[in-house]
Design a protein around this motif. Structure first.
Motif, PDB file in Angstrom:
ATOM      1  N   TYR A 127       3.443   6.053  -6.156  1.00  0.00           N
ATOM      2  CA  TYR A 127       3.433   4.821  -5.401  1.00  0.00           C
ATOM      3  C   TYR A 127       4.446   4.852  -4.273  1.00  0.00           C
ATOM      4  O   TYR A 127       5.440   5.587  -4.319  1.00  0.00           O
ATOM      5  CB  TYR A 127       3.586   3.595  -6.294  1.00  0.00           C
ATOM      6  CG  TYR A 127       4.978   3.223  -6.757  1.00  0.00           C
ATOM      7  CD1 TYR A 127       5.493   3.742  -7.934  1.00  0.00           C
ATOM      8  CD2 TYR A 127       5.733   2.293  -6.049  1.00  0.00           C
ATOM      9  CE1 TYR A 127       6.739   3.360  -8.391  1.00  0.00           C
ATOM     10  CE2 TYR A 127       6.980   1.909  -6.495  1.00  0.00           C
ATOM     11  CZ  TYR A 127       7.479   2.442  -7.678  1.00  0.00           C
ATOM     12  OH  TYR A 127       8.728   2.061  -8.119  1.00  0.00           O
ATOM     13  N   PHE A 128       4.156   4.073  -3.257  1.00  0.00           N
ATOM     14  CA  PHE A 128       4.952   3.983  -2.037  1.00  0.00           C
ATOM     15  C   PHE A 128       5.484   2.559  -1.876  1.00  0.00           C
ATOM     16  O   PHE A 128       4.758   1.596  -2.175  1.00  0.00           O
ATOM     17  CB  PHE A 128       4.091   4.297  -0.802  1.00  0.00           C
ATOM     18  CG  PHE A 128       3.524   5.685  -0.755  1.00  0.00           C
ATOM     19  CD1 PHE A 128       2.355   6.009  -1.452  1.00  0.00           C
ATOM     20  CD2 PHE A 128       4.123   6.676   0.015  1.00  0.00           C
ATOM     21  CE1 PHE A 128       1.822   7.279  -1.396  1.00  0.00           C
ATOM     22  CE2 PHE A 128       3.592   7.953   0.082  1.00  0.00           C
ATOM     23  CZ  PHE A 128       2.434   8.252  -0.625  1.00  0.00           C
ATOM     24  N   SER A 185      -1.453  15.942  -3.498  1.00  0.00           N
ATOM     25  CA  SER A 185      -0.441  15.466  -2.561  1.00  0.00           C
ATOM     26  C   SER A 185      -0.904  14.133  -1.985  1.00  0.00           C
ATOM     27  O   SER A 185      -2.104  13.872  -1.898  1.00  0.00           O
ATOM     28  CB  SER A 185      -0.197  16.479  -1.448  1.00  0.00           C
ATOM     29  OG  SER A 185      -1.378  16.671  -0.685  1.00  0.00           O
ATOM     30  N   ALA A 186       0.056  13.291  -1.641  1.00  0.00           N
ATOM     31  CA  ALA A 186      -0.264  11.986  -1.068  1.00  0.00           C
ATOM     32  C   ALA A 186       0.651  11.714   0.105  1.00  0.00           C
ATOM     33  O   ALA A 186       1.816  12.110   0.103  1.00  0.00           O
ATOM     34  CB  ALA A 186      -0.125  10.881  -2.114  1.00  0.00           C
ATOM     35  N   LYS A 187       0.096  11.023   1.098  1.00  0.00           N
ATOM     36  CA  LYS A 187       0.865  10.653   2.275  1.00  0.00           C
ATOM     37  C   LYS A 187       0.583   9.206   2.639  1.00  0.00           C
ATOM     38  O   LYS A 187      -0.476   8.668   2.331  1.00  0.00           O
ATOM     39  CB  LYS A 187       0.488  11.565   3.459  1.00  0.00           C
ATOM     40  CG  LYS A 187       0.878  13.014   3.291  1.00  0.00           C
ATOM     41  CD  LYS A 187       0.517  13.818   4.531  1.00  0.00           C
ATOM     42  CE  LYS A 187       0.913  15.280   4.377  1.00  0.00           C
ATOM     43  NZ  LYS A 187       0.551  16.081   5.572  1.00  0.00           N
ATOM     44  N   MET A 188       1.541   8.621   3.315  1.00  0.00           N
ATOM     45  CA  MET A 188       1.345   7.281   3.855  1.00  0.00           C
ATOM     46  C   MET A 188       2.000   7.268   5.238  1.00  0.00           C
ATOM     47  O   MET A 188       3.176   6.898   5.371  1.00  0.00           O
ATOM     48  CB  MET A 188       1.932   6.212   2.945  1.00  0.00           C
ATOM     49  CG  MET A 188       1.501   4.824   3.341  1.00  0.00           C
ATOM     50  SD  MET A 188       1.816   3.617   2.038  1.00  0.00           S
ATOM     51  CE  MET A 188       1.033   2.182   2.782  1.00  0.00           C
ATOM     52  N   PRO A 189       1.287   7.686   6.259  1.00  0.00           N
ATOM     53  CA  PRO A 189       1.887   7.826   7.588  1.00  0.00           C
ATOM     54  C   PRO A 189       2.222   6.493   8.254  1.00  0.00           C
ATOM     55  O   PRO A 189       3.086   6.454   9.128  1.00  0.00           O
ATOM     56  CB  PRO A 189       0.799   8.568   8.378  1.00  0.00           C
ATOM     57  CG  PRO A 189      -0.473   8.304   7.648  1.00  0.00           C
ATOM     58  CD  PRO A 189      -0.102   8.140   6.214  1.00  0.00           C
ATOM     59  N   ASN A 190       1.561   5.417   7.818  1.00  0.00           N
ATOM     60  CA  ASN A 190       1.880   4.093   8.353  1.00  0.00           C
ATOM     61  C   ASN A 190       1.488   3.032   7.339  1.00  0.00           C
ATOM     62  O   ASN A 190       0.919   3.350   6.287  1.00  0.00           O
ATOM     63  CB  ASN A 190       1.184   3.865   9.705  1.00  0.00           C
ATOM     64  CG  ASN A 190      -0.318   4.001   9.608  1.00  0.00           C
ATOM     65  OD1 ASN A 190      -0.975   3.259   8.895  1.00  0.00           O
ATOM     66  ND2 ASN A 190      -0.873   4.998  10.314  1.00  0.00           N
ATOM     67  N   ALA A 191       1.797   1.796   7.658  1.00  0.00           N
ATOM     68  CA  ALA A 191       1.624   0.712   6.680  1.00  0.00           C
ATOM     69  C   ALA A 191       0.164   0.410   6.367  1.00  0.00           C
ATOM     70  O   ALA A 191      -0.112  -0.330   5.414  1.00  0.00           O
ATOM     71  CB  ALA A 191       2.309  -0.542   7.196  1.00  0.00           C
TER      72      ALA A 191
END
Lengths: 116, 111
Positions: free
Chosen positions: A48-49, A66-72
């Motif tokens: 979680y982010f 793998s997980a990413k969250m480059p923006n909201a």
């Protein structure tokens, strides 16, 4: 109001291929969660982010994930290479980071992944 | 032992009857409790929070027993539309806003 949007809804892929799942959280929600659901193991938190920063990835099964969250407003969960045991429904959920709804999860409709 | 355990069911319930089921949790530090509902091939949705004094929402009543470490859900006057899987969800203060989901109890309401 739009809820959590996930894509694709269904994915069938061959073992060894890369799979990318996408999620758009509810606007204004600061926390984003990736879950995996199977009959055997139920609903498991993968990562979680908070505010686009990964806080806890202890549920990620192995380095293939793998997980990413480059923006909201966008997050991805990638599996490379995929294996048949990765077959499951993957849910993305979001929630506010504070307030009385911090423990409420707003789930997307899920991505049903089948690896053959 | 799992952190959150539920009887998987199914509980077969005649329409109009009352059904109740429990969920046990292993960590005494757990502090927040919820019931989620999941329809077949759909996403989970919050049904209700569970408060220390117990609470009702229409035909649904939730109870918390901290001494025995379980929560319960009771459904009165069951409707066909109540057929679903009910997930017990627990939060520990030390876990921040992480939630632990139980495996779910399946309820089938039949005419």
């Amino acid at each position: 109001d739009a809820g959590v949007i996930q894509s694709p809804r269904h994915e069938v892929t061959e073992m060894g291929q890369e799979v990318t799942l996408r999620c758009k959280p509810i606007s204004g929600h600061n926390s984003l969660f990736w879950y995996r659901q199977t009959m055997m193991r139920g609903l498991e938190l993968l990562i979680y982010f908070n505010n686009n920063v990964p806080i806890d990835d202890s549920g990620m099964p192995e380095d293939r994930f793998s997980a990413k969250m480059p923006n909201a407003s966008f997050s991805t969960l990638k599996i490379q290479p995929s294996e048949p045991r990765d077959s499951a429904v993957y849910f993305c959920a979001s929630s506010p980071a504070a307030g009385d709804r911090v423990f409420q999860r707003f789930f997307g409709q899920g991505t049903r992944l089948t690896v053959v | 032992r799992k952190e959150v355990e539920q009887d998987p069911g199914p509980f077969n319930v005649p329409e109009g009857a009352t059904v109740a089921f429990n969920c046990t949790y292993s960590n005494s530090a757990s502090q927040s409790f919820f019931w989620y509902r999941q329809d077949c091939r759909k996403e989970p949705k919050l049904l209700m929070s569970v408060y220390s004094s117990g609470n009702e929402d229409g035909r649904f009543t939730a109870q918390l027993n901290r001494a025995s470490q379980y929560i319960s859900l009771l459904i009165r006057d069951s409707k066909l539309s109540d057929s679903a899987t009910y997930l017990c969800v627990v939060n520990k203060k030390a876990a921040g806003n992480k939630l632990t989901f139980g495996g779910g109890t399946r309820v089938l309401v039949k005419p």
